[in-house]
Scaffold this motif. Structure first.
Motif, PDB file in Angstrom:
ATOM      1  N   PRO A 317      72.277  64.346   4.435  1.00 55.08           N
ATOM      2  CA  PRO A 317      72.510  63.067   5.110  1.00 55.08           C
ATOM      3  C   PRO A 317      71.275  62.615   5.887  1.00 55.08           C
ATOM      4  CG  PRO A 317      73.614  64.859   6.262  1.00 55.08           C
ATOM      5  CD  PRO A 317      73.083  65.443   4.999  1.00 55.08           C
ATOM      6  N   ARG A 318      71.154  61.320   6.036  1.00 53.21           N
ATOM      7  CA  ARG A 318      70.008  60.713   6.720  1.00 53.21           C
ATOM      8  C   ARG A 318      70.314  60.542   8.201  1.00 53.21           C
ATOM      9  NH1 ARG A 318      68.778  55.354   7.821  1.00 53.21           N
ATOM     10  NH2 ARG A 318      70.621  54.690   6.631  1.00 53.21           N
ATOM     11  N   LEU A 319      69.349  60.855   9.050  1.00 48.33           N
ATOM     12  CA  LEU A 319      69.527  60.703  10.487  1.00 48.33           C
ATOM     13  C   LEU A 319      69.635  59.228  10.865  1.00 48.33           C
ATOM     14  CD1 LEU A 319      69.459  62.001  13.374  1.00 48.33           C
ATOM     15  CD2 LEU A 319      66.984  61.550  13.332  1.00 48.33           C
ATOM     16  N   LEU A 320      70.673  58.893  11.637  1.00 45.63           N
ATOM     17  CA  LEU A 320      70.804  57.549  12.187  1.00 45.63           C
ATOM     18  C   LEU A 320      70.276  57.506  13.614  1.00 45.63           C
ATOM     19  CD1 LEU A 320      74.346  56.561  10.842  1.00 45.63           C
ATOM     20  CD2 LEU A 320      72.102  56.136   9.828  1.00 45.63           C
ATOM     21  N   LEU A 350      73.987  61.777  14.921  1.00 44.54           N
ATOM     22  CA  LEU A 350      74.737  61.004  13.925  1.00 44.54           C
ATOM     23  C   LEU A 350      73.911  60.888  12.656  1.00 44.54           C
ATOM     24  CD1 LEU A 350      77.474  59.436  13.848  1.00 44.54           C
ATOM     25  CD2 LEU A 350      76.145  57.378  14.311  1.00 44.54           C
ATOM     26  N   LEU A 351      74.523  61.291  11.537  1.00 41.09           N
ATOM     27  CA  LEU A 351      73.861  61.225  10.239  1.00 41.09           C
ATOM     28  C   LEU A 351      74.824  60.603   9.234  1.00 41.09           C
ATOM     29  CD1 LEU A 351      73.523  64.522  11.382  1.00 41.09           C
ATOM     30  CD2 LEU A 351      71.460  64.169  10.005  1.00 41.09           C
ATOM     31  N   ALA A 352      74.301  60.110   8.132  1.00 40.81           N
ATOM     32  CA  ALA A 352      75.157  59.508   7.103  1.00 40.81           C
ATOM     33  C   ALA A 352      74.511  59.650   5.741  1.00 40.81           C
ATOM     34  CB  ALA A 352      75.435  58.041   7.417  1.00 40.81           C
ATOM     35  N   ARG A 464      70.323  69.303  23.686  1.00 42.68           N
ATOM     36  CA  ARG A 464      70.336  69.799  22.306  1.00 42.68           C
ATOM     37  C   ARG A 464      69.276  69.076  21.471  1.00 42.68           C
ATOM     38  NH1 ARG A 464      75.626  71.969  21.488  1.00 42.68           N
ATOM     39  NH2 ARG A 464      76.417  72.472  23.578  1.00 42.68           N
ATOM     40  N   GLU A 465      68.779  69.780  20.473  1.00 49.66           N
ATOM     41  CA  GLU A 465      67.937  69.164  19.463  1.00 49.66           C
ATOM     42  C   GLU A 465      68.397  69.615  18.077  1.00 49.66           C
ATOM     43  OE1 GLU A 465      65.390  70.935  21.759  1.00 49.66           O
ATOM     44  OE2 GLU A 465      65.526  69.196  23.091  1.00 49.66           O
ATOM     45  N   ILE A 466      68.410  68.674  17.150  1.00 51.55           N
ATOM     46  CA  ILE A 466      68.749  68.932  15.747  1.00 51.55           C
ATOM     47  C   ILE A 466      67.510  68.637  14.907  1.00 51.55           C
ATOM     48  CG2 ILE A 466      70.200  68.227  13.802  1.00 51.55           C
ATOM     49  CD1 ILE A 466      71.973  69.429  15.797  1.00 51.55           C
ATOM     50  N   ASP A 467      67.199  69.542  13.984  1.00 55.83           N
ATOM     51  CA  ASP A 467      66.142  69.264  13.013  1.00 55.83           C
ATOM     52  C   ASP A 467      66.796  68.537  11.845  1.00 55.83           C
ATOM     53  OD1 ASP A 467      64.174  69.204  11.128  1.00 55.83           O
ATOM     54  OD2 ASP A 467      63.879  71.371  11.011  1.00 55.83           O
ATOM     55  N   PRO A 468      66.576  67.226  11.711  1.00 48.64           N
ATOM     56  CA  PRO A 468      67.260  66.477  10.637  1.00 48.64           C
ATOM     57  C   PRO A 468      66.984  67.036   9.245  1.00 48.64           C
ATOM     58  CG  PRO A 468      66.223  64.983  12.197  1.00 48.64           C
ATOM     59  CD  PRO A 468      65.721  66.358  12.526  1.00 48.64           C
ATOM     60  N   ALA A 469      65.766  67.595   9.047  1.00 45.86           N
ATOM     61  CA  ALA A 469      65.444  68.146   7.732  1.00 45.86           C
ATOM     62  C   ALA A 469      66.223  69.418   7.442  1.00 45.86           C
ATOM     63  CB  ALA A 469      63.944  68.425   7.642  1.00 45.86           C
ATOM     64  N   GLY A 470      66.797  70.029   8.487  1.00 48.17           N
ATOM     65  CA  GLY A 470      67.551  71.266   8.305  1.00 48.17           C
ATOM     66  C   GLY A 470      69.041  71.070   8.170  1.00 48.17           C
ATOM     67  N   VAL A 471      69.511  69.817   8.102  1.00 51.52           N
ATOM     68  CA  VAL A 471      70.944  69.534   7.985  1.00 51.52           C
ATOM     69  C   VAL A 471      71.313  69.430   6.508  1.00 51.52           C
ATOM     70  CG1 VAL A 471      72.818  67.953   8.529  1.00 51.52           C
ATOM     71  CG2 VAL A 471      70.992  68.325  10.190  1.00 51.52           C
ATOM     72  N   ALA A 472      72.221  70.298   6.063  1.00 54.44           N
ATOM     73  CA  ALA A 472      72.667  70.289   4.666  1.00 54.44           C
ATOM     74  C   ALA A 472      74.185  70.363   4.639  1.00 54.44           C
ATOM     75  CB  ALA A 472      72.067  71.468   3.903  1.00 54.44           C
ATOM     76  N   LEU A 473      74.800  69.352   4.058  1.00 51.27           N
ATOM     77  CA  LEU A 473      76.253  69.282   3.935  1.00 51.27           C
ATOM     78  C   LEU A 473      76.655  69.805   2.563  1.00 51.27           C
ATOM     79  CD1 LEU A 473      79.029  68.223   4.991  1.00 51.27           C
ATOM     80  CD2 LEU A 473      78.426  66.025   3.985  1.00 51.27           C
ATOM     81  N   SER A 474      77.516  70.832   2.530  1.00 49.90           N
ATOM     82  CA  SER A 474      77.969  71.427   1.269  1.00 49.90           C
ATOM     83  C   SER A 474      79.375  70.942   0.959  1.00 49.90           C
ATOM     84  CB  SER A 474      77.945  72.950   1.359  1.00 49.90           C
ATOM     85  OG  SER A 474      78.414  73.531   0.156  1.00 49.90           O
ATOM     86  N   LEU A 475      79.517  70.242  -0.170  1.00 50.93           N
ATOM     87  CA  LEU A 475      80.807  69.708  -0.603  1.00 50.93           C
ATOM     88  C   LEU A 475      81.214  70.379  -1.914  1.00 50.93           C
ATOM     89  CD1 LEU A 475      80.335  65.859  -0.118  1.00 50.93           C
ATOM     90  CD2 LEU A 475      81.560  67.421   1.392  1.00 50.93           C
TER      91      LEU A 475
END
Length: 493
Positions: A317-320, A350-352, A464-475
């Motif tokens: 998902p892309r960071l908003l 928030l990501l989408a 908090r900090e989130i690394d957007p490149a490290g977010v992976a959604l498994s469906l």
């Protein structure tokens, strides 16, 4: 039909017998929710040839004694089974039946009672496996709202007031923010001596471990929107009896009476009739061995075999906004509101995803992998997945929460399990992923100090900090359009 009351080991019991001379197989329901509410259900069993026995558990409604949740059900249930089998109208065969806490009563009979007092089959719907399972998520995070609601309604009292918590919140909206949470009953204005003891229970998984040694058939019934879905599935997987059946619908804790927004006409199942047909086959040994059943595919108006799972597919998902945010317990992200605030500092990441180019049948466990940092020694990470339909409607899909204790400021890589999903997502759907530090009031707020959230008297904000490149959604997506099944055929095979 013949109906009469009885005192079984001093516990109030109703018995409804079928017409005719008998003897009959019996159904036993032991409940803390008032046996008189089960009279229509009992008459339904009796019309179909079963002696229906419904009992108030110890200390509840018409039964005397001390109400100790989860403590006395194996012994009291065993006494009821032995009494039933001594009656002239009993043919000795017995099915233990129950939903929620009453499912716990049925399960401990099969798994904990002496061999001579065990039922011949168990029907467990939306099962509350035990205090540890109901009090916390598998990750250890405390389920605040559901437990406060249950204890306010039923705890340490002989009767029930289903609206007790709602009435208390109407007059005291900040009730669930009270600290420490162990003294919440004082603010509620009720003596609840068993409340603090609930949170000391850590024996999660005891009944699941015992289920491997079960020796009778099981029918487990649950809903994809129920907070005990994972326990229902785990029970079915672990059951060691001659057969195990599972039915998972697009339902809440009330099953068919509380369908979710993804339910369709095919998901309207006459559960009472299905229960009777399964019980007959279970008692006569007509069920084929093994695990079978059906699960609803929400949004598609069809049923799939219970063991169906999709193939994991990774979405990036892309960071908003909100790569850096503050988890402030005075302004927690709420579990009962899908609105994302647009003013003030970010309270979540928030990501989408882009719109789905084709329909996705998502069946199985959903998870999100993160690389993230908390600047406090303890942090909860709540992940909520929302479907944004092409029509602009937001629908909650799945939620997961984990607790991590590690040095402040250290980046960690970890996975948040969002639980099971069985939903058809139409083309054009966007998936919104929220990463936050709270999911309140469904879950207790982490004090961010390393202290126990139940006894902490102070709460601190957590950067908090989130690394957007490290977010992976498994469906888990089915690779092709599925072949539907008839749920009754799967349960009764």
């Amino acid at each position: 039909m013949t109906a009469f009351g009885a005192v079984v080991e001093e516990l109030a019991t109703d018995v409804i017998l079928p017409a005719g001379d008998g003897p009959f197989p019996a159904v036993l329901v032991r409940t803390p929710y008032d046996r008189t509410r089960h009279r229509a259900e009992a008459r339904g069993w009796a019309r179909r040839g079963f002696a229906a026995v419904v009992q108030d558990v110890r200390g509840r409604f018409a039964s005397p004694g001390e109400w100790r949740p989860y403590a006395d059900e194996a012994a009291d249930g065993a006494a009821a089974v032995r009494w039933i089998r001594r009656q002239p109208w009993s043919d000795g065969r017995l099915v233990a039946v129950g939903a929620s806490y009453a499912a716990h009563c049925a399960l401990v009979l099969a798994l904990d009672a002496p061999e001579d007092a065990r039922p011949d089959a168990v029907l467990a719907a939306v099962p509350a496996l035990g205090p540890a399972e109901t009090a916390r998520e598998a990750s250890g995070v405390e389920r605040l709202l559901s437990r406060a609601g249950w204890w306010a309604a039923h705890g340490d009292r002989p009767d029930s007031d289903e609206s007790a918590l709602d009435k208390a919140l109407a007059t005291d909206p900040g009730l669930l923010t009270h600290l420490p949470l162990t003294s919440l009953p004082e603010r509620l204005g009720r003596g609840l001596p068993s409340w603090a003891g609930l949170w000391r229970r850590r024996d999660r998984g005891r009944l699941i471990a015992r289920a491997a040694h079960a020796a009778v058939p099981l029918l487990a019934v649950g809903g994809h929107h129920d907070h005990f879905t994972e326990d229902t599935v785990a029970l079915w997987h672990a059951w060691g009896g001659p057969s195990a059946r599972m039915l998972l619908g697009p339902w809440d804790h009330g099953l068919g009476s509380t369908p979710g927004p993804d339910a369709g006409p095919a998901h309207r199942v006459n559960l009472g009739e299905l229960y009777v047909r399964w019980a007959r086959r279970a008692l006569t040994g007509e069920l084929v061995p093994g695990r079978h059943g059906a699960q609803a595919l929400g949004g598609a108006d069809l049923w799939l075999p219970a063991g169906t799972n999709g193939e994991p597919r990774t979405q990036r998902p892309r960071l908003l906004h909100g790569a850096a945010f503050t988890a402030d317990p005075d302004r927690p992200v709420r579990s009962d509101d899908l609105t994302v605030p647009t003013d003030g500092p970010p309270d979540r990441c928030l990501l989408a995803t882009p719109p789905l180019p084709r329909p996705h049948d998502v069946v199985g466990h959903v998870s999100v992998h993160l690389r993230a940092t908390a600047h406090t020694p303890s942090a909860d990470w709540a992940a909520r997945l929302v479907a944004l339909t092409p029509q602009g409607v937001g629908e909650r899909l799945a939620v997961g929460i984990v607790r991590r204790d590690e040095p402040a400021g250290r980046e960690g890589a970890f996975t948040v399990d969002l639980g099971r999903l069985a939903r058809r997502l139409p083309v054009g759907t966007r998936l919104r992923l929220e990463i936050a530090g709270h999911h309140f009031p469904a879950h207790a707020r982490n004090p961010h100090t390393g202290e126990d959230p139940l006894t902490a008297g102070r709460l601190h904000a957590s950067r908090r900090e989130i690394d957007p490149a490290g977010v992976a959604l498994s469906l888990p997506v089915l690779p092709s359009r599925p072949t539907p099944v008839d749920p009754a055929q799967e349960i009764l095979r």
